[in-house]
Design an enzyme around this catalytic site. Structure first.
Site, short mmCIF file in Angstrom:
data_model
loop_
_atom_site.label_atom_id
_atom_site.label_comp_id
_atom_site.label_asym_id
_atom_site.label_seq_id
_atom_site.Cartn_x
_atom_site.Cartn_y
_atom_site.Cartn_z
N SER A 713 0.81 -1.22 0.00
CA SER A 713 0.00 0.00 0.00
C SER A 713 0.84 1.26 0.00
O SER A 713 0.31 2.36 -0.16
CB SER A 713 -0.94 0.01 1.21
OG SER A 713 -0.21 -0.01 2.41
N LYS A 756 -7.29 3.54 7.94
CA LYS A 756 -6.38 4.56 7.42
C LYS A 756 -7.04 5.94 7.42
O LYS A 756 -6.37 6.95 7.71
CB LYS A 756 -5.94 4.18 6.01
CG LYS A 756 -5.09 2.92 5.96
CD LYS A 756 -4.79 2.48 4.53
CE LYS A 756 -3.94 1.20 4.50
NZ LYS A 756 -3.66 0.74 3.14
#
Length: 819
Positions: A713, A756
């Site tokens: 990511s 996140k």
């Protein structure tokens, strides 16, 4: 040498008749004869182990050393036959030197030398007089020493004190003889024939049960009265030990006799009760049979139970298998087979319970209500197994407790963290020593209900080793098609788990067995927003901690800004566990002031929080500094929630070397290499001179270097950081991003979006860049979580660079490299 062995040597040695005549107690006349012996100034010295020779005492000694045999033969052939006998300090020393023997010994006369059939030589010696070594003359072929003879200082006149000492010594010796039946009775006659007080002390000192060093201490004492007192002290200690030993033996014999008596009484009772028609030892079995007839359980189980009872009746109660079979039958009786609690399917009541116990988590609570609604309509438990998945401290386990309270069911919980033995789930076979049922059946028994709400905590932390795979055993437990006939190895009969409401909890899905994960419906519980944490603190945490610390609402209250300060400056987590600890610290400080009757502020403000908790642990400024080219903020997922991370890159004169640091995993390293390769292929479009790649070394670092990091990511974050440092264009402030990249410049979706997003909000980020395919994840998130955030969805890397990099370059651009 203990008194037993010494006395046996004196009275039970199997010597010939001539030798037996020689072994006798020294009389007064013999002591007078000793005075006529001419004792030499130099003596041949014989070191002996494990014993000390005293004057007047006759003992046999086996001689094995070459030096000792030579000394004995030479001395025996001489007229006087006198040798010096000294105890050695270390019993293990095979060839002791002059420093390893004591300095005080006894002159001995060799009475007899016996050469035994096995080649060893035994000498019979009689102690004559004590001496002290002045100096050793030589060591070879055996020790020779100059000696000084020690005179005996024992009163010749029989004073009252001497008479009392002699009488006490004889009484103590007689008591030892009574307590130790292994010593022959002739020893008492020997003691009665001793008239000399001096010889009595020597004789008893030789045979008392003490160590060699203590006997040597007795030998070295010149004053006869002092020796007699110390000897009496040793003998009294020996008497105490013998009395304790005698008492222990008596108790052991008494216990054995009692067991035999009980056995015979039980046998007689059994015969009498059989004659009278009474059940005797079968009464307990009959009671269990009556309980079994009233028990609600399946017919196969009832038949199995009755067979076990019949086995008990045929078995001897003294047999080792009897208590095992008895306990097994009792366990079958105690287990709830068809004992169900009545469900409360009032869904509005369930909603109130969930809202009361948990703030937020609206989608999770809605899914639980839907689940309960289906159970109400179907009236059976054959549905998916729920798995509450999320970081620690978000309320997964307590949600299960709330479900039990809403349904009015019993609550059972099993922690699977670290479980690596399959027997923890399936149980042990009865044939094993210490066999037990598995934790599933044990907790069902504790709950006393066949349909509890059963929490399988930390299902992601199950381990497997040589003892089996617990995850495979859980497949049967959590499969609605199979768990109606769950077989525990200890139980040996099927148990119906289909009515149990299983709820699993997990922090990570990656470590769960794929087949096990397939049997569960994953319900994602992400972290809380700032507003939710403040409400949770006000509604749950502060009242709970106030109660646990013995305070009331009148003693302490929190200002809302103070709670916000605790959340923002002292915690950085998805859940609320650390928040609860910090609030507890504040409340403890107030509790101390209340207990000590000190003045304190009842209203906790921001200033009070700062005073009690100290300087802020987390500084938001650290998360907003993107003023340097090559520094980009990324978003990462961890087991404890979302985190933001920085990726830094810098250039230095060199030959195009790439350096990666910060404990990066293989996937992150590959992302950096992919990003660099993409930039090299698009250098002209981005305005990067191709010579820069050859003449500058690139270093990419991810701070918190002690923490391992991995995952795809950070792909677009890596690429943006490298592009920023090569183009010398700064990154837009308060921008964070996450996404995987390909070599063609495509942006791929990643997971953990909600965590996140929350991490970005906590850090003060205002803009986020995500893959276009992650739009669906944003749409599923409550609007409150993304409030105040501007989310950009991209498909290609070029879009990322257009959004993240500013057009202007820094004041000192990268030095161009000439062709």
């Amino acid at each position: 040498m203990n008194i037993n062995s010494a006395f046996n040597q004196l009275f039970t040695q199997d010597f010939d008749e001539e030798t037996d005549d020689l072994i006798q107690l020294v009389t007064a006349e013999e002591e007078e004869e000793d005075e006529e012996i001419e004792f030499p100034v130099e003596l041949s010295v014989l070191p002996i182990r494990n014993t000390v020779l005293f004057p007047g005492v006759v003992i046999p000694i086996t001689v094995g050393r070459k030096k000792s045999i030579k000394l004995v033969k030479q001395s025996y052939n001489e007229g006087s036959r006198l040798i010096g006998v000294i105890a050695q300090k270390d019993n293990q020393a095979e060839d002791p030197d002059t420093s390893e023997v004591y300095k005080v010994g006894t002159v001995a006369k060799i009475i007899k030398v016996l050469v035994l059939p096995d080649g060893n030589t035994t000498i019979i010696i009689q102690g004559k007089k004590r001496f002290k070594v002045s100096a050793f003359v030589r060591d070879e072929p055996y020790m020779v020493a100059q000696v000084k003879y020690l005179e005996e200082k024992f009163p010749t006149r029989q004073t009252k004190e001497v008479t009392a000492l002699v009488q006490s010594l004889k009484e103590a010796a007689a008591k030892i003889l009574r307590l130790n039946p292994e010593i022959p009775q002739e020893a008492q006659q020997a003691l009665d024939n001793i008239d000399s007080p001096s010889f009595l002390t020597h004789f008893l000192s030789s045979n008392i049960n003490v160590e060699v060093k203590d006997k040597q201490r007795l030998l070295e004492i010149n004053n006869g009265k002092e020796r007699a007192k110390l000897l009496l002290e040793y003998m009294l200690k020996d008497i105490q030990l013998l009395e304790i030993r005698h008492e222990i033996h008596s108790k052991v014999h008494s216990d054995i006799d009692q067991q035999q008596r009980d056995y015979f009484l039980r046998q007689q009772m059994k015969v009498l009760q059989d004659e009278l028609g009474d059940g005797g030892t079968d009464q307990e079995v009959e009671k269990m049979r009556l309980r079994g007839e009233k028990k609600k359980w399946p017919k196969p189980v009832a038949e199995h139970f009755n067979k076990e009872l019949e086995k008990l009746l045929r078995m001897n109660p003294a047999a080792a298998e009897y208590p095992l079979t008895f306990n097994y039958a009792e366990f079958l009786l105690d287990l709830p087979w068809q004992d169900y609690t009545e469900d409360n399917f009032d869904l509005k009541h369930a909603q109130r319970i969930l809202d009361r116990d948990h703030y937020g988590l609206d989608k999770v609570k809605d899914r639980i209500i839907e689940y309960l609604a289906v159970l109400k309509l179907k009236n059976n438990m054959k549905g998916p197994i729920l798995c509450l998945y999320g970081p620690p401290g978000v309320g997964k386990t307590s949600l299960g407790r709330s479900v039990a309270s809403a349904l009015n069911r019993k609550y059972a919980r099993m922690s699977l963290g670290g479980v690596s033995d399959e027997a923890e789930i399936r149980g042990h076979r009865k044939t094993y020593i210490g066999a037990m049922p598995g934790k599933i059946i044990q907790n069902i028994k504790k709950a006393k209900s066949a349909n509890p709400v059963f929490i399988l905590d930390e299902i992601d932390k199950v381990r497997s080793d040589f003892r089996g795979d617990p995850s495979s055993a859980l497949l049967e437990v959590l499969d609605p098609e199979q768990n109606s006939a769950f077989l525990d190895n200890y139980l040996e009969v099927d148990y119906d788990l289909s009515n149990v409401l299983f709820i699993a909890t997990a922090n990570s899905l990656d470590t769960i067995h794929p087949a096990l994960r397939d049997r569960m419906e994953i319900i994602d519980i992400s972290g809380y927003t700032l507003e939710e944490k403040v409400e949770i603190a006000k509604r749950h945490l502060i009242p709970k901690q106030r109660k646990e610390h013995g305070l009331t609402g009148k003693d302490i209250s929190f200002d809302k800004k103070a709670v916000i300060r605790v959340v923002e400056d002292y915690t950085r987590e998805s859940g609320v566990r650390n928040l609860e600890r910090k609030l507890a610290t504040v409340i403890r400080n107030v509790a101390k002031s209340v207990a000590m009757e000190e003045d304190y502020s009842k209203k906790i403000t921001e200033a009070e929080v700062r005073r009690i908790l100290g300087a802020p642990v987390f500084d938001k400024e650290n998360y907003q500094d993107n003023n340097t080219p090559g520094v980009v903020t990324g978003l990462a997922w961890t087991q404890v929630g979302g985190e933001i991370l920085f990726i830094e890159s810098s250039l230095s004169r060199g030959k195009g070397k790439l350096t990666l640091s910060g404990q990066l995993g293989d996937v992150m390293k590959e992302s950096a290499m992919t990003a660099l390769s993409y930039l090299k292929s698009k250098a002209e479009q981005l305005g990067i001179h191709y010579k820069v790649f050859e003449n500058y070394d690139l270093h990419v670092h991810v701070p918190a270097g002690a923490v391992p990091k991995d995952g795809p990511s950070a792909g677009i974050t890596m690429l943006t950081a490298i592009a920023s440092v090569y183009t010398q264009r700064k990154v837009k402030a308060k921008v964070a991003m996450t996404g995987e990249i390909t070599l063609r410049g495509k942006v791929m979706p990643v997971g953990g979006i909600k965590e996140k997003i929350l991490a970005a909000r906590r850090a003060g980020i205002t803009e986020i860049i995500l893959c276009q395919k992650n739009r669906k994840d944003i749409e599923e998130i409550d609007a409150r979580y993304v409030k105040g955030l501007k989310v950009h969805f991209v498909d290609t890397v070029s879009e990322v660079l257009d959004l993240a990099l500013l057009k202007t370059k820094v004041e000192e651009p990268l030095a161009l490299v000439s062709d």
